[in-house]
Structure formats: C-alpha cells, structure tokens
Design an enzyme around this catalytic site. Structure first.
Site, short mmCIF file in Angstrom:
data_model
loop_
_atom_site.label_atom_id
_atom_site.label_comp_id
_atom_site.label_asym_id
_atom_site.label_seq_id
_atom_site.Cartn_x
_atom_site.Cartn_y
_atom_site.Cartn_z
N MET A 78 0.83 -1.19 -0.22
CA MET A 78 -0.28 -0.37 -0.03
C MET A 78 0.94 1.24 0.71
SD MET A 78 -3.21 -0.49 1.76
CE MET A 78 -2.88 -0.35 3.38
N ASP A 107 2.04 -9.48 8.75
CA ASP A 107 0.81 -9.17 8.82
C ASP A 107 0.28 -11.36 8.97
OD1 ASP A 107 -0.26 -6.82 7.87
OD2 ASP A 107 1.95 -7.38 7.00
N GLN A 154 6.06 -11.74 6.63
CA GLN A 154 5.34 -12.47 8.39
C GLN A 154 5.00 -11.64 9.12
OE1 GLN A 154 4.91 -15.58 9.04
NE2 GLN A 154 4.44 -15.27 11.18
N VAL A 207 10.67 -7.42 9.43
CA VAL A 207 11.90 -6.57 9.63
C VAL A 207 11.52 -5.35 10.92
CG1 VAL A 207 13.15 -4.82 8.28
CG2 VAL A 207 12.56 -6.76 7.47
N HIS A 237 9.16 -3.40 3.50
CA HIS A 237 8.72 -3.69 2.18
C HIS A 237 10.43 -3.72 1.01
CE1 HIS A 237 5.61 -0.57 3.51
NE2 HIS A 237 4.70 -1.69 3.04
N GLN A 265 -2.53 -11.92 7.42
CA GLN A 265 -3.04 -11.54 6.00
C GLN A 265 -1.93 -12.78 5.37
OE1 GLN A 265 -2.86 -8.18 4.75
NE2 GLN A 265 -0.13 -8.44 4.31
N LEU A 311 6.81 3.12 1.62
CA LEU A 311 7.19 1.92 1.97
C LEU A 311 9.03 2.12 2.98
CD1 LEU A 311 7.76 1.02 -2.09
CD2 LEU A 311 6.14 0.59 -0.08
N GLN A 340 -10.70 -2.72 1.73
CA GLN A 340 -10.03 -3.43 3.02
C GLN A 340 -10.02 -1.91 4.34
OE1 GLN A 340 -6.29 -4.48 1.82
NE2 GLN A 340 -5.37 -3.51 3.57
P1 AMP Z 1 1.58 -3.24 3.27
O1 AMP Z 1 2.20 -1.82 2.18
O2 AMP Z 1 1.51 -2.85 5.02
O3 AMP Z 1 0.45 -3.49 2.88
O4 AMP Z 1 2.62 -4.32 2.75
C1 AMP Z 1 2.44 -4.79 2.53
C2 AMP Z 1 3.21 -6.47 2.32
O5 AMP Z 1 4.69 -6.08 3.20
C3 AMP Z 1 2.72 -6.85 2.98
O6 AMP Z 1 3.42 -8.42 2.62
C4 AMP Z 1 3.09 -6.86 4.62
O7 AMP Z 1 2.86 -8.33 5.60
C5 AMP Z 1 4.33 -6.21 4.49
N1 AMP Z 1 5.09 -6.00 5.77
C6 AMP Z 1 4.66 -4.91 5.95
N2 AMP Z 1 6.40 -4.23 7.28
C7 AMP Z 1 6.48 -5.54 7.21
C8 AMP Z 1 7.67 -5.46 8.34
N3 AMP Z 1 8.68 -4.98 8.98
N4 AMP Z 1 8.71 -7.13 8.61
C9 AMP Z 1 8.31 -7.27 6.86
N5 AMP Z 1 6.86 -7.45 5.81
C10 AMP Z 1 6.19 -5.80 6.17
#
Ligand code: AMP
Length: 282
Positions: A30, A150, A148, A176, A37, A153, A33, A61
């Site tokens: 989303m 989420d 992981q 991360v 990400h 999800q 970044l 969502q």
């Molecule tokens: P989002 O932009 O929040 O929808 O996240 C996009 C993707 O990045 C999703 O698969 C999240 O699980 C992953 N993501 C978000 N934050 C982290 C993080 N801290 N570590 C690993 N993956 C992440």
C-alpha cells in the site's frame, strides 16, 4: 523502471515478458515504503527475472472508522526507492481502475478471517483477499512475496491461493524490525514521540514469551498471562488481543507444540499496531 496506472497496459507489457520466458515476481504493497517492504523486493529479485511492485491503498480493506483517508501516501518517494532497487514495473492504479462502478465480486476466506484481527476489523480480510486475487489475475506472477508481519493475512492468502488454484508460489518473508524491536510499519509514523517510545513493548512481551518457551514453558495460558503482564507495564499500550494459535487454522492451542503463532494487537493513542512471533518446538 516504468510506473503504470492502467490495468490493460500492465497486462500487455507482462504478456510480452511471459512470452520472452521471464518469470515474474510480485510484491503487493500500500506504499509509504519502508525497509520491511524493501526486504520483500530484495527477496523477489533473488527469485524472479522481472519484478512488479503494486502500490494501491485498497479502500475495500478499511472499515468505516479506519484510517483510509489519512493513510500515508508518497508515490514519488516510493518510486525513487524502487528505482534504486532495480524494480521493473510499479503498478499504481487509481481506485476506479481496480473497482470500476458497479464492482460487486468479493473473495471471502471465511473461517480464517474471523479470529484475531478479524474480530475488530470485520470485512478487512475480505478486502485484502479480493484485491490480492485481482492483482494475481492481472499480473499472473510466478512468485508473490508477503511479510510475516501480517501473519493472519499471510495464512489467508496462502489458503486463498491454494483453494482458487492460482498458479502462484506465495512466499512469506521474516519481519523487519527497528533497532529497538518495533516491527516496521507504515503506521508507525502516526505515533507521537511518547507513543513511539512505548511501542517496543509489543516485541518485548513476545521476547519474554520466547524466553519462557526456551526454558521449557509450554502452557499457552501461562504464556498469554505473562505477555499481558508485560504489556500492562506500559501505560500507553491498550492491548486488543493476545492469542496463541495453530498456524494452519488459527485455532487457539492449550499447549505449544510444533509450529505455533503468538499474535497480538494493541493501540497507542489512535494507532493500532500488530506483532507476532512464530515458534517452532519439537
Ligand atoms: P502494506 O503496505 O502494509 O500492505 O504491506 C505490504 C507487504 O509488506 C505485506 O505483505 C506486509 O506483510 C509486508 N510488510 C509490512 N511491514 C513489514 C515488516 N516490518 N517486515 C516484513 N514485511 C512487512
């Protein structure tokens, strides 16, 4: 790197990519970044010849009282970061491109969407599954990378992919974290300095549980209580749930055995954060 906003254009470009025999790796986001990400993008680069990153704040969502309007958006900065990482295509569609007028088809992974975050965010995972199904259909990647972070999800997407027979290899990448343990999230930027200082209590409480498991504790109720006790030490944290569940079904467990997910959610002021720990015991 090319930024594409139209579905038909992206489909045409990727058709050629596939005809040339190149494998597509896909990272849905989303935007706003951060390193979490970017780690997914790096993983994608290790596996696939052509990388597509989508940036789409998916209205479906978000609940009516959630942060859709104020969700951080910074396309030009995101594009700059992705250019540096050697991404091939950024798909940044408008809402009408994904949900044209009259759109009325949804993907519902029923039972898995009910516990944990599903309790306070009804419809959230239906929105996630629907947009990911659409993006899989548009992009037709060989691999797709999710975090992981989420955890629920990730489990829902894996089940949806298997049950709808998407020919996509879904890969889940580790969380991360900031140096103080806070899981990176686009929503961390909402936190006031005091809330930001308080937020690592989430990771600390999970680490406390991890230490107890290492020492031999297997009782889920005891571990839960200990996590809740740790969270209660931080006055700015308002815990929503602490759950210890089986990783395939998300059903609560009484004893830790095999692969188990410890997941939690808590609010700091207006900001709701989640974190989790995947444990594996003999
Ligand atoms: P989002 O932009 O929040 O929808 O996240 C996009 C993707 O990045 C999703 O698969 C999240 O699980 C992953 N993501 C978000 N934050 C982290 C993080 N801290 N570590 C690993 N993956 C992440």
């Amino acid at each position: 790197m090319e930024v594409i906003s139209k579905t038909n254009k992206l489909k045409a470009v990727l058709r050629k990519t596939r005809c040339a025999g190149l494998e597509i790796g896909f990272v849905p986001t989303m935007g706003a970044l951060h390193e979490g990400h970017l780690a997914l993008v790096q993983r994608a680069r290790e596996s696939a010849g052509v990388i597509v990153v989508s940036i789409f704040v998916n209205p479906v969502q978000f609940g009516p009282n959630e942060d859709y309007e104020k969700y951080p958006r910074n396309l030009s900065h995101d594009v700059e970061l992705l250019t540096r990482l050697g991404v091939d295509y950024v798909f940044a569609p408008g809402v009408d491109e994904i949900y044209p007028a009259g759109f009325d088809t949804f993907v519902d992974v029923r039972e898995l969407t009910e516990p944990l975050c599903g309790r306070t965010r009804p419809g959230h995972f239906r929105g996630v599954a629907t947009v990911v199904a659409k993006l899989f259909s548009i992009i037709q990647p060989m691999y797709a990378f999710f975090g992981q972070k989420d955890a629920q999800q990730a489990i829902i997407i894996k089940k949806m992919t298997a049950e709808l027979d998407f020919p996509v290899d879904v890969r889940i990448c580790p969380i991360v974290r900031e140096p103080d343990g806070l899981a990176m999230s686009s929503r961390n930027q909402y936190l006031s300095p005091e809330e930001r200082a308080a937020a690592p209590v989430l990771y600390r409480s999970l680490q406390r549980a991890a230490a107890m498991i290492l020492e031999g504790e297997r009782d889920a109720a005891t571990l839960r209580q200990e996590i809740e006790k740790e969270l209660a030490r931080e006055p700015l944290a308002r815990p929503e749930y602490v759950e210890i569940v089986e990783t395939q079904t998300l059903a609560p467990v009484e004893k830790i055995r095999g692969e188990t997910l410890i997941a939690l959610a808590a609010s700091f002021g207006q900001t709701r954060l989640i974190d989790n720990l995947l444990v594996s015991t003999p």
